[in-house]
Write an enzyme that holds these catalytic residues in place. Structure first.
Site, PDB file in Angstrom:
ATOM      1  N   GLU A   1     -54.037  66.138  75.914  1.00  0.00           N
ATOM      2  CA  GLU A   1     -54.235  67.347  76.721  1.00  0.00           C
ATOM      3  C   GLU A   1     -55.543  67.286  77.503  1.00  0.00           C
ATOM      4  O   GLU A   1     -56.382  66.411  77.271  1.00  0.00           O
ATOM      5  CB  GLU A   1     -54.217  68.574  75.818  1.00  0.00           C
TER       6      GLU A   1
ATOM      7  N   ASP B   1     -53.279  88.986  68.998  1.00  0.00           N
ATOM      8  CA  ASP B   1     -53.834  87.839  69.725  1.00  0.00           C
ATOM      9  C   ASP B   1     -53.354  86.562  69.026  1.00  0.00           C
ATOM     10  O   ASP B   1     -53.971  86.086  68.058  1.00  0.00           O
ATOM     11  CB  ASP B   1     -55.357  87.919  69.735  1.00  0.00           C
TER      12      ASP B   1
ATOM     13  N   LYS C   1     -57.769  75.522  64.790  1.00  0.00           N
ATOM     14  CA  LYS C   1     -59.214  75.727  64.937  1.00  0.00           C
ATOM     15  C   LYS C   1     -59.723  76.658  63.846  1.00  0.00           C
ATOM     16  O   LYS C   1     -59.101  77.677  63.532  1.00  0.00           O
ATOM     17  CB  LYS C   1     -59.512  76.284  66.322  1.00  0.00           C
TER      18      LYS C   1
ATOM     19  N   LYS D   1     -57.625  76.992  83.037  1.00  0.00           N
ATOM     20  CA  LYS D   1     -57.126  76.653  81.707  1.00  0.00           C
ATOM     21  C   LYS D   1     -55.664  77.082  81.689  1.00  0.00           C
ATOM     22  O   LYS D   1     -55.340  78.269  81.733  1.00  0.00           O
ATOM     23  CB  LYS D   1     -57.915  77.381  80.634  1.00  0.00           C
TER      24      LYS D   1
ATOM     25  N   SER E   1     -51.863  82.620  69.765  1.00  0.00           N
ATOM     26  CA  SER E   1     -51.791  81.560  70.767  1.00  0.00           C
ATOM     27  C   SER E   1     -50.342  81.217  71.115  1.00  0.00           C
ATOM     28  O   SER E   1     -49.461  81.174  70.246  1.00  0.00           O
ATOM     29  CB  SER E   1     -52.503  80.299  70.253  1.00  0.00           C
ATOM     30  N   ALA E   2     -50.125  80.944  72.412  1.00  0.00           N
ATOM     31  CA  ALA E   2     -48.802  80.495  72.861  1.00  0.00           C
ATOM     32  C   ALA E   2     -48.453  79.125  72.307  1.00  0.00           C
ATOM     33  O   ALA E   2     -47.285  78.712  72.358  1.00  0.00           O
ATOM     34  CB  ALA E   2     -48.765  80.467  74.388  1.00  0.00           C
ATOM     35  N   ASP E   3     -49.447  78.392  71.773  1.00  0.00           N
ATOM     36  CA  ASP E   3     -49.181  77.070  71.205  1.00  0.00           C
ATOM     37  C   ASP E   3     -48.124  77.146  70.106  1.00  0.00           C
ATOM     38  O   ASP E   3     -47.261  76.256  69.983  1.00  0.00           O
ATOM     39  CB  ASP E   3     -50.460  76.474  70.601  1.00  0.00           C
TER      40      ASP E   3
END
Length: 780
Positions: free
Chosen positions: A53, A167, A188, A115, A169-171
């Site tokens: 990435e 909140d 993370k 981003k 992440s779209a990951d």
């Protein structure tokens, strides 16, 4: 695409066809989706690929680490035998594989790259923005390209307090719908690891800890206190998981959590305290509510609090996941290849294209990994591969009007290069007569459109391309301009790339191929020829030298001089040489010159004295010289040129250095001069032969039972001459194919005649063709 023709249906094939179908659909819609030639070659030739990435380039790391680290990750991936595909967006175009200048552009951030997550893809394209892809966008693009493994540092997840803020992440969502294995150091540590794992479970994404423990890693630390349902302790097992998903056509990915290297664990504990402090500060100043800006701010704050310590750990875990991701990709490709073969599709896996950004340098670890996977070859041809561009004005064009201007006409683009022509001819003859054999061309090509064209066009007739060496130089091009009558007006030959080919680049793949014959194109640098002749002599590989031109014909002599110094009493350094009459004269003249003085070497005297060429031999040669060039065409004269021009004498004097001289005499036929050693003479068909000028042969038996043979073969009739380019190369290609099939073929009068006749037929087919090598050689 060509490597998929004529295949039986099987699940792995369906998957591959599906990915190609997606790419074809994108291209049909003119989608802004560019696959780097190196990556596309790898995908087409079954070389493992690892996606990387670029959000870490644009937002994750400070400059210059933002450039140095991704370049280093690419090299680590290469070290495993995989090809890196660093994914990003440049000027609104999706790039699967980036050039260095494109990485530099993203890393310096002067263009304020975005981003890019899934939600941002269309906007970035429409606004022609630069962008670093997050895990989610990289997963999308890797899946579209058919890349199965993606290595990164840390995955996004559920933020602390995410049960209230939502909140997330779209990951995580992307992992549930992209069939890609994501290798990371966990999620993370600024996130809520427990809730992230729960979310992935609900989304049906399998999670694995990599190592001997099920404890899921926490980015900077090997320990999180949370456990995955499964653990994997080696790349092969991880590959089996991904392959099982492919076999079942599951469309979700898998998360493989790789702990940071153990030596960074102590630092990780300290960094975790800074993580907690940074998170607390973000909650106090409201940064925790800033969406996609939160993570970069937190990582930057942690780096400052740790005084750079977190950066070292961050880089270490990135390097570790790149290494393991590459290893998994290699094992996965092996499983795919095995599935192809087990399904009965023996032709599915085409030989791999030998490629790499460091291909012009002595072999790096990555290149060595590629070499390990190369299949064997009966013949290796080393030399030039080029694109020939011929432009000819129309017959109606007035020459005076065309000066300093363009003229209407025809432009033809064909494959060329002496080495390439020989390789194609040998491939076609093997295809027709010896299907159990194979030949491979080792030649440098660029990463440009012409290099890509060489590969694609070779694929069309199933010629192996795994020996082609991708470099950053321009692919060789010969551009000729002809007037309306076909006379050469001018042109430009850009052949510098061949000069870049070194022994260090060629010898490792040559070792893996283990050919019986290595054919060298005279266009090679003398140092490279020197290294190759030495290597071949030391490893019992027979060398064939094609002089190419009068100017290039003597490039072999330094290698011969080197071998005479290394092994004065050894056999002829070059087994076969295929000069024309002018090239023979030039080789002889230079060999006896003060520069080389080869005829003064003790080994030369030893061989020549043992040949025992007395008055009877001279009488036989004189009788041969009175024979007509052709019994069918007496008007062509006789063979007196063999003596008058010193052809026979020069050939005999060169036999200590070139054991078999197959001399191309144009319409005068072919003249063979060869030295058969005492060991080979015992079983040779020439052992009981005597000179027979009527059969165009002169035979001499030496003092130690060695045999000298001179044999003339008349030219075969030709009906129509279309093109003289490539005829000699076709002759040599057919010759090496025949010698690979029958290594002792020259040592029997009948098989010698058959081999030369096949070679002559190949040359004639090309003389009657508009191509550098006639396609009809596949039916010879």
């Amino acid at each position: 695409m060509n490597s998929l023709r004529g295949l039986k249906t099987s699940r792995p094939i369906i998957r591959r066809l599906s990915s190609w179908a997606q790419l074809s659909s994108l291209r049909a819609k003119d989608a802004p989706f560019d696959i780097h030639p190196e990556v596309e070659d790898a995908l087409a030739h079954n070389i493992p690929v690892v996606a990387l990435e670029t959000a870490l380039v644009t937002h994750g790391l400070p400059y210059p680490s933002s450039l140095e680290v991704p370049l280093g990750l690419e090299e680590i991936v290469r070290s495993t035998g995989s090809i890196p595909a660093t994914i990003g967006i440049i000027d609104g175009r999706i790039k699967i594989g980036l050039e260095r200048d494109e990485l530099e552009r993203l890393a310096d951030r002067r263009r304020k790259p975005a981003k890019v997550s899934r939600r941002d893809i269309a906007a970035a394209i429409a606004m022609q923005s630069d962008g670093g892809t997050t895990c989610s966008a990289t997963l999308v693009f890797a899946a579209l390209a058919g890349i199965k493994v993606f290595a990164t540092g840390g995955l996004g997840g559920v933020h602390r307090g995410g049960e209230n803020s939502l909140d997330i992440s779209a990951d995580l969502q992307e992992l549930s719908r992209c069939p890609v294995g994501l290798v990371s150091a966990g999620v993370k540590s600024i996130l809520d690891i427990g809730r992230t794992l729960e979310y992935l479970e609900s989304a049906g994404v399998p999670v694995f800890s990599y190592g001997d423990s099920k404890e899921f890693p926490a980015f900077f630390s090997r320990h999180s206190g949370y456990y995955a349902p499964w653990n994997i302790d080696n790349p092969a097992l991880a590959a089996k998981v991904l392959h099982a998903q492919t076999q079942l056509n599951l469309q979700n990915g898998a998360l493989i959590g790789v702990p940071i290297p153990e030596k960074y664990e102590a630092a990780g504990k300290q960094i975790q305290q800074f993580v907690d402090q940074a998170v607390a500060e973000s909650e106090q100043n409201g940064m925790n509510k800033r969406g996609k800006d939160v993570t970069p701010w937190l990582l930057d704050r942690i780096a400052k609090l740790s005084e750079g310590g977190s950066l070292s750990s961050n880089i270490a875990l990135l390097e570790n996941t790149a290494l393991i991701g590459g290893q998994i990709a290699v094992q996965y490709q092996k499983l795919v290849d095995e599935a192809f073969h087990n399904s009965g599709n023996k032709s599915i896996t085409r030989p791999k294209l030998y490629s790499g950004k460091n291909a012009t340098s002595p072999l790096s670890k990555s290149t060595k990994q590629h070499v390990e996977s190369l299949p064997s070859a009966s013949v290796v041809i080393i030399g030039s591969a080029a694109i020939d561009i011929t432009a000819q004005a129309l017959p109606s064009t007035k020459a005076a009007l065309a000066v300093h201007s363009t003229a209407p006409g025809n432009v033809k683009l064909t494959l060329g290069g002496v080495g390439r022509n020989i390789a194609e001819a040998s491939h076609r003859v093997m295809e027709a007569k010896y299907p159990n054999l194979s030949s491979v061309l080792v030649a440098p090509i660029g990463r440009d459109a012409f290099g890509h064209l060489l590969v694609d066009e070779s694929d069309k007739f199933n010629m192996r391309t795994d020996g082609l060496l991708r470099t950053d130089k321009r692919t060789a091009v010969c551009n000729m301009v002809l007037d309306s009558e076909g006379t050469l007006v001018g042109g430009v030959a850009d052949m510098a790339i061949t000069e870049s080919l070194t022994g260090a680049m060629v010898i490792p793949p040559l070792q893996k191929y283990s050919p019986s014959i290595v054919a060298l194109d005279g266009n090679l640098p003398t140092d490279t020829i020197d290294a190759l002749v030495t290597h071949c002599n030391q490893h019992s590989m027979k060398v064939l030298f094609e002089p190419t031109s009068t100017i290039k014909s003597t490039t072999i002599l330094p290698a011969i001089l080197t071998r005479l110094k290394q092994d004065p009493s050894g056999a002829s350094p070059v087994a076969y040489c295929t000069p024309n009459l002018l090239e023979l004269a030039q080789i002889f003249q230079t060999a006896q010159s003060d520069l080389f003085e080869l005829m003064d070497h003790p080994s030369w005297w030893s061989v020549i004295n043992g040949l025992n060429l007395g008055s009877a031999f001279r009488m036989d040669l004189e009788q041969l010289s009175r024979k007509p060039v052709s019994d069918q065409h007496p008007t062509k004269g006789n063979l007196s040129f063999l003596i008058d021009q010193g052809i026979a004498q020069k050939a005999i004097n060169l036999l200590p250095f070139f054991q078999h001289l197959i001399i191309k005499c144009g319409d005068l036929g072919v003249f063979v001069a060869m030295y058969i050693s005492p060991q080979d003479a015992k079983t040779s068909g020439w052992a009981h032969e005597r000179s027979n000028p009527h059969q165009r042969q002169v035979v001499a038996h030496g003092t130690s039972k060695e045999i000298t043979v001179l044999q003339h073969f008349p030219a075969l009739p030709i009906e129509a001459l279309v093109n003289v380019t490539g005829a000699g190369d076709s002759f040599v290609g057919a010759l090496v194919a025949s010698l690979a099939h029958n290594p002792a073929g020259l040592y029997d009068p009948k098989s010698l005649r058959d081999i030369i006749t096949t070679s002559q037929k190949a040359a004639i087919l090309t003389l009657q063709s508009h191509s550098a090598v006639s396609p009809l050689l596949s039916q010879i």
